[in-house]
Design a protein around this motif. Structure first.
Motif, PDB file in Angstrom:
ATOM      1  N   ARG A   1       0.844  -1.205   0.000  1.00  0.00           N
ATOM      2  CA  ARG A   1       0.000   0.000   0.000  1.00  0.00           C
ATOM      3  C   ARG A   1       0.881   1.257   0.000  1.00  0.00           C
ATOM      4  O   ARG A   1       0.604   2.213  -0.708  1.00  0.00           O
ATOM      5  N   TYR A   2       1.933   1.226   0.785  1.00  0.00           N
ATOM      6  CA  TYR A   2       2.882   2.347   0.812  1.00  0.00           C
ATOM      7  C   TYR A   2       3.498   2.564  -0.578  1.00  0.00           C
ATOM      8  O   TYR A   2       3.589   3.696  -1.061  1.00  0.00           O
ATOM      9  N   LEU A   3       3.923   1.481  -1.223  1.00  0.00           N
ATOM     10  CA  LEU A   3       4.522   1.603  -2.551  1.00  0.00           C
ATOM     11  C   LEU A   3       3.514   2.110  -3.578  1.00  0.00           C
ATOM     12  O   LEU A   3       3.868   2.870  -4.478  1.00  0.00           O
ATOM     13  N   LEU A   4       2.262   1.708  -3.451  1.00  0.00           N
ATOM     14  CA  LEU A   4       1.225   2.203  -4.352  1.00  0.00           C
ATOM     15  C   LEU A   4       1.051   3.709  -4.213  1.00  0.00           C
ATOM     16  O   LEU A   4       0.793   4.407  -5.190  1.00  0.00           O
ATOM     17  N   SER A   5       1.203   4.207  -3.002  1.00  0.00           N
ATOM     18  CA  SER A   5       1.067   5.642  -2.763  1.00  0.00           C
ATOM     19  C   SER A   5       2.171   6.430  -3.455  1.00  0.00           C
ATOM     20  O   SER A   5       1.957   7.565  -3.861  1.00  0.00           O
ATOM     21  N   GLY A   6       3.351   5.812  -3.572  1.00  0.00           N
ATOM     22  CA  GLY A   6       4.475   6.474  -4.222  1.00  0.00           C
ATOM     23  C   GLY A   6       4.240   6.700  -5.697  1.00  0.00           C
ATOM     24  O   GLY A   6       4.651   7.705  -6.246  1.00  0.00           O
ATOM     25  N   GLY A   7       3.598   5.760  -6.346  1.00  0.00           N
ATOM     26  CA  GLY A   7       3.121   5.958  -7.691  1.00  0.00           C
ATOM     27  C   GLY A   7       3.959   5.535  -8.876  1.00  0.00           C
ATOM     28  O   GLY A   7       3.419   5.393  -9.953  1.00  0.00           O
ATOM     29  N   SER A   8       5.254   5.302  -8.742  1.00  0.00           N
ATOM     30  CA  SER A   8       6.048   5.052  -9.944  1.00  0.00           C
ATOM     31  C   SER A   8       6.158   3.569 -10.321  1.00  0.00           C
ATOM     32  O   SER A   8       6.459   3.260 -11.468  1.00  0.00           O
ATOM     33  N   LEU A   9       5.921   2.667  -9.402  1.00  0.00           N
ATOM     34  CA  LEU A   9       6.026   1.239  -9.691  1.00  0.00           C
ATOM     35  C   LEU A   9       4.686   0.689 -10.172  1.00  0.00           C
ATOM     36  O   LEU A   9       3.629   1.138  -9.752  1.00  0.00           O
ATOM     37  N   THR A  10       4.749  -0.323 -11.042  1.00  0.00           N
ATOM     38  CA  THR A  10       3.527  -0.978 -11.486  1.00  0.00           C
ATOM     39  C   THR A  10       3.035  -1.928 -10.394  1.00  0.00           C
ATOM     40  O   THR A  10       3.798  -2.308  -9.484  1.00  0.00           O
ATOM     41  N   VAL A  11       1.791  -2.330 -10.496  1.00  0.00           N
ATOM     42  CA  VAL A  11       1.237  -3.282  -9.535  1.00  0.00           C
ATOM     43  C   VAL A  11       2.007  -4.595  -9.624  1.00  0.00           C
ATOM     44  O   VAL A  11       2.286  -5.234  -8.602  1.00  0.00           O
ATOM     45  N   MET A  12       2.416  -4.989 -10.809  1.00  0.00           N
ATOM     46  CA  MET A  12       3.197  -6.217 -10.979  1.00  0.00           C
ATOM     47  C   MET A  12       4.530  -6.109 -10.240  1.00  0.00           C
ATOM     48  O   MET A  12       4.949  -7.048  -9.546  1.00  0.00           O
ATOM     49  N   GLU A  13       5.209  -4.981 -10.367  1.00  0.00           N
ATOM     50  CA  GLU A  13       6.485  -4.782  -9.673  1.00  0.00           C
ATOM     51  C   GLU A  13       6.285  -4.808  -8.162  1.00  0.00           C
ATOM     52  O   GLU A  13       7.079  -5.412  -7.434  1.00  0.00           O
TER      53      GLU A  13
END
Length: 65
Positions: free
Chosen positions: A7-19
């Motif tokens: 969830r934290y990484l999703l907030s950052g925005g640059s990585l894909t869901v797959m990554e």
């Protein structure tokens, strides 16, 4: 813990869901998405979209002051 990190990484925005699924140790995107939805009530993509909407609203409110 892995889902919270995701969830934290999703907030950052640059990585894909797959990554993010790979980084957080899920077998695949479907598994990550299924578990994310169970935990947080929304898909990773929907969560990211709502985060962006909230961010834009915050910026608009700040600029409008």
């Amino acid at each position: 813990m892995r889902l919270n990190y995701g969830r934290y990484l999703l907030s950052g925005g640059s990585l894909t869901v797959m990554e993010i699924a790979t980084i957080t140790g899920f077998a695949d995107t479907a598994h990550f998405s299924r578990e994310f939805r169970k935990a947080f009530g929304d898909t990773p993509s929907a969560f990211r979209a709502s985060e962006r909407t909230n961010e834009h609203q915050l910026v608009a409110e700040t600029v409008g002051r």
